[in-house]
Scaffold this active site. Structure first.
Site, PDB file in Angstrom:
ATOM      1  N   PHE A  46      -8.470  48.073 105.192  1.00 50.65           N
ATOM      2  CA  PHE A  46      -9.091  48.355 106.274  1.00 50.65           C
ATOM      3  C   PHE A  46     -10.150  49.494 106.163  1.00 50.65           C
ATOM      4  O   PHE A  46     -10.723  49.744 104.802  1.00 50.65           O
ATOM      5  CB  PHE A  46      -8.156  48.708 107.318  1.00 50.65           C
ATOM      6  CG  PHE A  46      -7.063  47.981 107.854  1.00 50.65           C
ATOM      7  CD1 PHE A  46      -7.420  46.603 107.648  1.00 50.65           C
ATOM      8  CD2 PHE A  46      -6.043  48.298 108.588  1.00 50.65           C
ATOM      9  CE1 PHE A  46      -6.661  45.809 108.346  1.00 50.65           C
ATOM     10  CE2 PHE A  46      -5.287  47.354 109.311  1.00 50.65           C
ATOM     11  CZ  PHE A  46      -5.322  46.008 109.209  1.00 50.65           C
ATOM     12  N   TRP A  56     -21.831  39.160  94.671  1.00 52.87           N
ATOM     13  CA  TRP A  56     -21.228  38.009  95.262  1.00 52.87           C
ATOM     14  C   TRP A  56     -22.069  36.849  94.313  1.00 52.87           C
ATOM     15  O   TRP A  56     -21.120  35.984  93.730  1.00 52.87           O
ATOM     16  CB  TRP A  56     -21.582  37.662  96.652  1.00 52.87           C
ATOM     17  CG  TRP A  56     -20.601  36.645  97.249  1.00 52.87           C
ATOM     18  CD1 TRP A  56     -19.429  36.621  97.671  1.00 52.87           C
ATOM     19  CD2 TRP A  56     -21.053  35.240  97.146  1.00 52.87           C
ATOM     20  NE1 TRP A  56     -18.967  35.324  98.151  1.00 52.87           N
ATOM     21  CE2 TRP A  56     -20.090  34.688  97.861  1.00 52.87           C
ATOM     22  CE3 TRP A  56     -22.000  34.302  96.709  1.00 52.87           C
ATOM     23  CZ2 TRP A  56     -19.894  33.102  97.761  1.00 52.87           C
ATOM     24  CZ3 TRP A  56     -22.038  33.120  96.684  1.00 52.87           C
ATOM     25  CH2 TRP A  56     -21.151  32.448  97.312  1.00 52.87           C
ATOM     26  N   ALA A  79      -1.894  47.070 105.919  1.00 51.41           N
ATOM     27  CA  ALA A  79      -2.487  48.392 106.142  1.00 51.41           C
ATOM     28  C   ALA A  79      -2.391  49.239 107.298  1.00 51.41           C
ATOM     29  O   ALA A  79      -2.823  50.292 107.667  1.00 51.41           O
ATOM     30  CB  ALA A  79      -4.029  48.315 105.729  1.00 51.41           C
ATOM     31  N   THR A 105     -14.381  41.954  96.919  1.00 49.54           N
ATOM     32  CA  THR A 105     -15.404  41.585  96.059  1.00 49.54           C
ATOM     33  C   THR A 105     -16.327  42.574  95.343  1.00 49.54           C
ATOM     34  O   THR A 105     -16.544  42.469  94.117  1.00 49.54           O
ATOM     35  CB  THR A 105     -16.670  40.637  96.977  1.00 49.54           C
ATOM     36  OG1 THR A 105     -15.890  39.584  97.766  1.00 49.54           O
ATOM     37  CG2 THR A 105     -17.511  40.116  96.106  1.00 49.54           C
ATOM     38  N   LYS A 109     -14.844  44.147 100.452  1.00 51.94           N
ATOM     39  CA  LYS A 109     -14.175  45.353  99.546  1.00 51.94           C
ATOM     40  C   LYS A 109     -13.708  44.875  98.317  1.00 51.94           C
ATOM     41  O   LYS A 109     -14.019  45.376  97.199  1.00 51.94           O
ATOM     42  CB  LYS A 109     -13.123  46.031 100.321  1.00 51.94           C
ATOM     43  CG  LYS A 109     -13.630  46.883 101.385  1.00 51.94           C
ATOM     44  CD  LYS A 109     -12.534  47.868 101.798  1.00 51.94           C
ATOM     45  CE  LYS A 109     -11.162  47.236 102.279  1.00 51.94           C
ATOM     46  NZ  LYS A 109     -11.228  46.678 103.508  1.00 51.94           N
ATOM     47  N   PHE A 113     -26.223  40.792 101.312  1.00 48.03           N
ATOM     48  CA  PHE A 113     -26.194  39.523 101.992  1.00 48.03           C
ATOM     49  C   PHE A 113     -27.312  38.534 102.118  1.00 48.03           C
ATOM     50  O   PHE A 113     -28.292  39.134 102.058  1.00 48.03           O
ATOM     51  CB  PHE A 113     -25.519  39.329 103.301  1.00 48.03           C
ATOM     52  CG  PHE A 113     -23.923  39.402 103.483  1.00 48.03           C
ATOM     53  CD1 PHE A 113     -23.156  40.472 102.943  1.00 48.03           C
ATOM     54  CD2 PHE A 113     -23.199  38.355 104.113  1.00 48.03           C
ATOM     55  CE1 PHE A 113     -21.743  40.311 102.844  1.00 48.03           C
ATOM     56  CE2 PHE A 113     -21.789  38.319 104.014  1.00 48.03           C
ATOM     57  CZ  PHE A 113     -21.089  39.396 103.497  1.00 48.03           C
ATOM     58  N   ARG A 165      -4.314  44.285  95.266  1.00 45.42           N
ATOM     59  CA  ARG A 165      -3.026  43.797  96.012  1.00 45.42           C
ATOM     60  C   ARG A 165      -3.115  42.250  95.830  1.00 45.42           C
ATOM     61  O   ARG A 165      -4.016  41.603  95.650  1.00 45.42           O
ATOM     62  CB  ARG A 165      -3.247  44.046  97.591  1.00 45.42           C
ATOM     63  CG  ARG A 165      -2.729  45.213  97.981  1.00 45.42           C
ATOM     64  CD  ARG A 165      -3.223  45.665  99.399  1.00 45.42           C
ATOM     65  NE  ARG A 165      -4.552  45.562  99.803  1.00 45.42           N
ATOM     66  CZ  ARG A 165      -5.109  45.480 101.020  1.00 45.42           C
ATOM     67  NH1 ARG A 165      -4.538  45.012 102.056  1.00 45.42           N
ATOM     68  NH2 ARG A 165      -6.545  45.353 101.282  1.00 45.42           N
ATOM     69  N   LYS A 170      -7.713  33.073 107.491  1.00 44.86           N
ATOM     70  CA  LYS A 170      -7.863  34.200 106.585  1.00 44.86           C
ATOM     71  C   LYS A 170      -8.510  33.526 105.244  1.00 44.86           C
ATOM     72  O   LYS A 170      -7.561  32.420 104.883  1.00 44.86           O
ATOM     73  CB  LYS A 170      -6.870  35.183 106.567  1.00 44.86           C
ATOM     74  CG  LYS A 170      -7.378  36.319 105.706  1.00 44.86           C
ATOM     75  CD  LYS A 170      -6.118  37.297 105.438  1.00 44.86           C
ATOM     76  CE  LYS A 170      -6.478  38.335 104.285  1.00 44.86           C
ATOM     77  NZ  LYS A 170      -6.589  37.809 102.977  1.00 44.86           N
TER      78      LYS A 170
END
Lengths: 564, 564
Positions: free
Chosen positions: B305, B418, B277, B77, B75, B390, B98, B109
């Site tokens: 989320f 990406w 979230a 990205t 998200k 991807f 954020r 993470k």
């Protein structure tokens, strides 16, 4: 003259006009590439990007004081005022000061940014978060403890004894309820229960390391050297064995760059690091001092508490670690405080006393000052006494003290820097400049080859003038552990009450015939010293019944109110 | 195409050339007076000093996603890449994102700053301390708890029940051993013993307040409204009654100014605030969104989320609090993740599947996406599906998905951001621009006048498509307390697993025939919502057996290594 009742430091600070920090930097010949601005009035300096020669040659003036009393002595105020006065006299001067701790601000303590017209600015910012250094130290410290507890939780390959973890979490907050806790409760998925606790950030070994590291590599090495606990078979366990020292260093890499601010008069000041003066060595970062020595001819810096603690540690720990010699030591004294050392009670400070009574208190209390003067001379450095003037000091008192100092061949000057800034410190600046011309014969009190016990003995008998040291049974066991682990060659960091030469806070003046009891010896192998605890040392303050926080806030323009 | 194995986000980020933040600000027409630099590449903006009109008119594009899977959706990205693409298309665009939490970085993470060539920079700084906002939030939060414990210690005039304090301390650290502690041990001078605990900073009510406050005054009001506990006779106690809200506000005053950074392509981004979230509403600060709306025509922002949680809360909590309507919603999906929703196991993601098998997983998994699309339409806002490409997505799969979306009249585009940054998002940008031209008929899901129970019912039956809600006995008692205290008019913040529409994380895709159990209802009267807890919600993460911290460090040039 200091009259704290009439004007608040905050109102003076907020009324001052600041130069853009770029201008301050330019005047200090800091090249723009080395400057990282934090808003318009704060910046970090990257020592690696400075054009100035790598080895600083600036002379170091250490500001210390008599044994502190509730009357207040004003070491930071003198540090700032003296620097402003030296700059007025045409010297290229830079200040190196500690950053204040956030927690105590919400209790009862004022800021550590000087007072009156001798302050470093912007005081609101410096006292609150500043450039985030202490938060970075808090994070690095707490990452280590999270890694330790996680290691035990995940199987405890290193065989760490959860009862013998000596490294505690920290917060930059006065929070007595965190002094002693049990963590890891709640069952097998929630960690391993153990007794634990929090100290205030400034009392942490990470803070001490931060302030003694020469550079980022030295920082990492010192972090890796931390002994955070012991195995079940009593072997020390280091960060290097656990891992995570790199991540801790990474968290500190920006914080390690010194912060540039200015005094009300525009004198440049590096405000950086701030270890406690009891459990640690109590002065700003070595990097800030050394950076200032690259940029200025004279660096004025301060050590916490009285000269028995602050100056001794400055000489034996910091100057030794930095490989430099202090060139002059200013001992700050006030008439009020000396009278308290002579037996005058705090609640009588404002009473009108006849001259004879006044002088009798003063002539008794001056013995405290005398001992500090002798001690500084013992280090081969010339002391200069700064008499920090307060509103109700009488001329008789001031003259008596000046004459007393002159008789003993001590350089001295009355400083009226709270009210007048640098203009009130010109006589003091002159005395300091004369001293610097004379040079010094600096030597530390003890050799690193002395054992820890011998070092403590030397400090107690030479500096405190006690009859000797008594090590408790626990301390004796620890001396053995220290010897076995090869830590005997570390310097000693005394944790003693600042109010007395002895370990009894009530013994003011110049007490005799006492012994010092060392209760515990704590090796801080990262910081590179052994803490000798005498009496109880508070590493996490509490809040008073009505905390200062209760009257703080933000006004409509977004400025802090009630900060001091 | 995203191929995380080949290049690290950190190496791409460190190789990028950044513009001085002053230039970024100038291009965004931010007047210099409003800019507070933090080094050369970060700045805070003071909204009060902006020349731009006080009321922002920028359109808001919300980026949300399908229910997340371990395959990763990207998200952030897409948020960054879409913004770069919109800027390439000539639009005046600004990102609102954020700030990442520090603690999880040392676990497993990655950062929250996008990936590949769609990142906000400087990513090292943003991921570590940044401008100190989270540290300020930690300080303000912990000051309150120190004041509470001190109040009880000093006599407990307010009659606070130490067993019913609902406000916990925080650290921005993954530290499971602090989840459940006993504090205040050690005897009568060391506080009052009680059960307590720490959450991670992003899970705190202060963080939620910080992100919903309109301005500093609203921040102070919300802090004063916090109910931190209850008296022995079960009356709620607020910060206003205790005092200290002003000091907490003072600690947050600088942090509340949004942070300006840039993408790799130089697009301006406000990165500010970052509530969890689950226990909170999961999007950047309202102040950042509103400031961006003053400075740009299009603001691209993200919610945490999947859309069932993030978008619902964005609509019902944040947009309502801010009085604005989102103009388009981008739902991020990936072929990989949809196949997982269709039943493909994580360890089979890299297997070569024949087309028929692939499409069968996809056609099942797409039901998850379908439900999110319907939900967004239910809010009166047009969804645009971003298929985040991807490496091993096949053309057959991509074509099948595009056709499926077209059949249902859903705007969609494949985004290859990406690998290509904005250049890979032009089709997506076009779809978003078309949507913005159409306008919206935004309406929240429920009215504030609905009771808390009714609000939960509406969310569960309309958004999650559950059969209904079961309130536990405890939750029913809490509904009564909520009604009695007049908190029924607060919006609801659902705390549910992000992995499923249901409260069972294992039910992927589009489950039916379930009910949602609400275990607990927690009034957050400062944030201004009631948290409905379904299942266990983690508010303090732990570290894995081998924490990511173990491979982090600093290289000879002082740069971070091993960060991602």
């Amino acid at each position: 003259m200091c009259n704290m009742e009439e004007m608040s430091d905050l109102s003076i600070a907020q009324a001052a006009t600041l130069k853009p920090i770029r201008e301050v930097a330019a005047e200090a010949e800091i090249n723009p590439e080395a400057l990282l601005q934090f808003g318009d009035y704060k910046a970090k300096i990257d020592p690696a990007l400075l054009d100035a020669p790598a080895e600083g040659q600036g002379k170091v003036v250490l500001v210390t004081g008599i044994s502190p009393t509730p009357a207040g002595e004003g070491k930071s105020t003198v540090t700032v005022g003296l620097s402003d006065a030296l700059r007025l006299a045409g010297e290229k001067v830079m200040i190196a000061l500690r950053e204040p701790s956030l927690g105590p601000i919400f209790g009862i303590k004022g800021g550590a940014t000087g007072g009156g017209y001798s302050q470093v600015l912007p005081m609101e910012d410096i006292n609150m978060h500043f450039t985030g250094d202490f938060h970075a130290i808090t994070s690095a410290n707490n990452l280590l403890v999270a890694l330790i507890d996680n290691h035990i939780h995940q199987g405890n390959e290193l065989n760490i004894d959860p009862r013998r973890i000596v490294f505690r979490r920290v917060l930059d907050m006065n929070d007595r309820s965190l002094r002693s806790i049990v963590s890891g409760l709640g069952g097998p998925t929630e960690g391993v229960p153990r007794e634990a606790g929090f100290d205030i950030t400034v009392a942490s070994e990470i803070m001490a390391i931060f302030c003694l590291a020469k550079d980022i590599q030295d920082l990492q090495d010192r972090i890796d050297n931390i002994v955070f606990g012991f195995t079940y078979d009593r072997k020390p366990v280091t960060v290097k064995e656990l891992g995570g020292g790199g991540a801790m260093t990474m968290l500190l890499k920006e914080a390690l760059k010194p912060n540039l601010v200015q005094t009300i008069a525009g004198t440049p000041a590096l405000v950086h690091g701030g270890p406690f003066a009891n459990i640690a060595h109590g002065c700003n970062s070595l990097i800030a001092t050394q950076t200032a020595r690259r940029l200025a001819d004279i660096v004025v810096t301060e050590a916490g508490f009285g000269a028995d603690l602050g100056a001794e540690k400055f000489m034996d720990i910091k100057a030794r670690a930095g490989g430099f010699a202090p060139d002059a030591v200013v001992i700050v004294a006030t008439i009020r405080a000396l009278k308290m050392h002579g037996g005058l009670a705090k609640d009588k400070l404002k009473d009108e006393l006849d001259t004879e009574t006044s002088i009798s208190y003063l002539s008794e209390g001056v013995k405290n000052l005398e001992r500090h003067i002798d001690n500084v001379r013992g280090f081969g450095v010339t002391p200069v006494v700064a008499i920090n003037k307060f509103t109700n000091d009488s001329d008789d008192e001031l003259n008596w003290l000046k004459a007393w100092l002159e008789e003993r061949g001590v350089k001295a000057a009355v400083a009226d820097i709270w009210a007048k800034g640098g203009a009130g410190g010109q006589e003091l600046a002159e005395a300091v400049l004369n001293t610097l011309d004379e040079g010094n014969n600096f030597k530390p009190l003890y050799e690193l080859e002395d054992t820890v016990a011998e070092k403590v003995e030397k400090i107690v008998t030479t500096i405190y003038r006690g009859d000797g040291v008594e090590f408790t049974a626990a301390a004796k066991r620890q001396l053995k552990t220290i010897a076995e682990n090869g830590w005997d060659d570390l310097p000693v960091c005394m944790a003693k009450t600042q109010y007395s030469f002895s370990d009894d806070a009530a013994l003011l003046g110049a007490p005799d015939g006492f012994t010092i009891t060392v209760r515990e010896l704590i090796p801080k192998t990262g910081a590179g010293f052994v803490v000798a605890l005498t009496g109880a040392v508070m590493t996490m303050p509490g809040l008073p019944k009505v905390p200062a926080a209760m009257k703080m806030g933000v006004d409509e323009d977004g400025h802090a109110v009630g900060l001091f």
